[in-house]
Design an enzyme around this catalytic site. Structure first.
Site, PDB file in Angstrom:
ATOM      1  N   GLU A 172      -7.696  17.640   5.854  1.00 54.34           N
ATOM      2  CA  GLU A 172      -7.404  16.434   6.656  1.00 54.34           C
ATOM      3  C   GLU A 172      -7.435  16.708   8.154  1.00 54.34           C
ATOM      4  OE1 GLU A 172      -3.820  14.524   5.263  1.00 54.34           O
ATOM      5  OE2 GLU A 172      -4.755  13.932   3.364  1.00 54.34           O
ATOM      6  N   GLU A 291      -8.005  14.373  -3.198  1.00 52.41           N
ATOM      7  CA  GLU A 291      -6.624  13.878  -3.286  1.00 52.41           C
ATOM      8  C   GLU A 291      -6.668  12.394  -3.639  1.00 52.41           C
ATOM      9  OE1 GLU A 291      -3.750  14.722  -0.230  1.00 52.41           O
ATOM     10  OE2 GLU A 291      -4.631  16.695   0.212  1.00 52.41           O
TER      11      GLU A 291
END
Length: 501
Positions: A172, A291
């Site tokens: 991320e 995710e």
């Protein structure tokens, strides 16, 4: 409501990569400590891992697992998790404002995964660290012997290399919350040079570069373009993340977020194609949706809590109690991954135990399967082979996040080796059964092998320790006549129907 549908052997989407049913576990909350690992627990094995939790994980038939993070990895020193446990340092984990004892690291986690038949997908820290540390990590993990890091591994009691093939280049990195947050071109260049270095150590290793943390990020989808323009030729996958919730208590809109996810995948697929064309590249880049899960029941409450914590050790965090409604949503989302298997080759449920997870475990107490465990397991067990297109004609609805959403959601797989076709069917209608007529095309003479269903529960019903009421049961009401699968599909129900063909 009447619904007609059809399949045909020739109308394939793609071969389904088994890693579509992968998982993720992070050093976060009680995912590791008192989740999979709890020395002194009545179910602990000789190495401290819980046998009851491991048995539930084994039954999921997980092909791969992403580790050790997550936000955690962006300030993680992998060296802290190897060597004698008694000599390992206790560190402050900035991601989740807690203490990390490092009692579990690579050399504990890897044998646990191997025993369960799960391949490792390791993440390297490109937040607070860089190419040199990533190179050292891979040398420790994959090089046979005769160098500093490989011999250090052998001195730690691990003679043979782990031969890990999947490597995540950070986590991320588009997120301002991330330790070492970077701009797209800055991160893309770092990822490119890291991938080049790692592939010199392990030729053919698969590289996964960070895409958007979610499709609501202000930099989406230009982040993907900027990153891929720097590293396209040296990576294999770009990661996507997305979490889902129903805070508004609008069930049909919640279910419609599956369509929103399809648009997300389609958009990034377009970015991949654009960059490939612009660079005149010959390699393909696919999507690693590493995710995904439902996350909203405790999100705001726990976010406030961890912001003020005084660095506790393995605190309870994001331990969602999943509902029957969540299970139906997860079933639909897995259907979407099957339908998008031409683009999505890897997907990781986040996470596996205790933290937004299909498995929960009490410290010193029992473990149990949450409602979402079952659609994940059923898809993993039966959703292999090749994805088939399903033409569905029936009533549809509009909602805030998507228009023209089919009440009946169907995905199909064809396992040519086993000679089976499997349908994954969700009736999203709140009150009406579907009268289904599904034409089997050029699969004449098909016979029903099995039919399992999740149905008949209140939307907010949950499982808990000693009360796993929401489990698959033998299905009824569907059968084959005149090469057609037909019958009644109850409202708010999930069905896995396997045919011999």
């Amino acid at each position: 409501m009447r619904v007609t549908a059809a399949i045909h052997r020739a109308y394939e989407i793609a071969a389904i990569d088994d890693r579509l049913y992968a998982a993720f576990i992070e050093h976060m909350g009680r995912a590791i400590y008192s989740g999979i690992y709890e020395p002194g627990h009545p179910q602990a094995d000789a190495t401290g891992f819980r046998r009851d939790v491991a048995a539930m994980v084994r039954d999921l038939n997980i092909p791969a697992i992403r580790y050790p993070g997550g936000n955690f990895v962006s300030a993680y020193n992998w060296e802290d998790g190897v060597g004698p446990q008694e000599a390992r340092p206790v560190r402050l984990d900035l991601a989740w404002r807690s203490k990390e004892t490092n009692q579990v690291g690579l050399n504990e986690f890897a044998p646990w995964a191997e025993d369960l038949g799960i391949d490792l997908m390791l993440a390297v820290n490109l937040g607070s660290r860089g190419i040199s540390e990533a190179r050292d990590f891979m040398e420790y993990v994959n090089h046979p012997a005769g160098t500093y890091w490989s011999d250090l591994r052998r001195s730690h009691g691990v003679e043979a290399p782990y031969n890990v093939r999947m490597w995540c280049l950070g986590n991320e990195m588009d997120g301002p919350w991330q330790i070492g947050h970077k701009q797209a071109d800055e991160y893309g260049r770092l990822a490119n040079e890291t991938a080049k270095a790692l592939r010199q150590l392990t030729p053919g290793a698969e590289m996964i570069v960070c895409g958007s943390s979610n499709d609501a990020m202000p930099t989406y989808p230009d982040w993907e373009r900027g990153v891929l323009e720097e590293c396209y030729e040296n990576v294999d996958y770009i990661s996507l993340h997305k979490y889902f919730g129903n805070s508004s208590r609008d069930t049909l809109n919640f279910f419609g977020k599956v369509e929103e996810t399809g648009r997300y995948i389609q958009a990034i697929g377009g970015v991949i194609d654009f960059v490939k064309a612009k660079k005149r590249a010959t390699n393909d880049v696919h999507i690693c949706f590493d995710e995904w899960n439902v996350w909203y029941h405790r999100r705001e409450e726990d976010s406030r809590a961890w912001a003020s914590w005084d660095w506790p050790e393995a605190p309870a965090l994001l331990e969602e109690d999943y509902t029957f409604e969540d299970a139906l949503f997860v079933a639909c989302l897995l259907n979407e991954f099957i339908r998008r298997s031409d683009r999505v080759k890897i997907a990781c449920i986040a996470q596996l135990v205790n933290v937004i997870a299909p498995i929960r475990a009490e410290a010193g107490g029992p473990a149990w399967r949450q409602t979402i465990y079952w659609p994940y397991q059923l898809a993993s067990l039966h959703g292999r082979g090749r994805a088939l297109r399903v033409a569905v004609d029936g009533p549809r609805y509009d909602c805030a996040v998507a228009d023209d959403v089919s009440y009946l959601d169907i995905a199909a797989t064809h396992d040519t080796g086993a000679g089976t076709v499997t349908f994954f069917i969700v009736n999203r209608h709140l009150s009406e059964a579907a009268d289904l007529r599904l034409t089997l095309g050029d699969f004449p003479g098909a016979t029903l092998l099995s039919h399992q269903t999740l149905a008949g529960h209140p939307l907010m019903a949950t499982n808990g320790p000693g009360r796993e009421a929401i489990v698959p049961v033998p299905g009824q009401g569907l059968g084959i006549e005149d090469d057609t699968l037909g019958g009644q599909v109850a409202p708010l129900s999930y069905h896995v129907v396997k045919l011999k063909v």
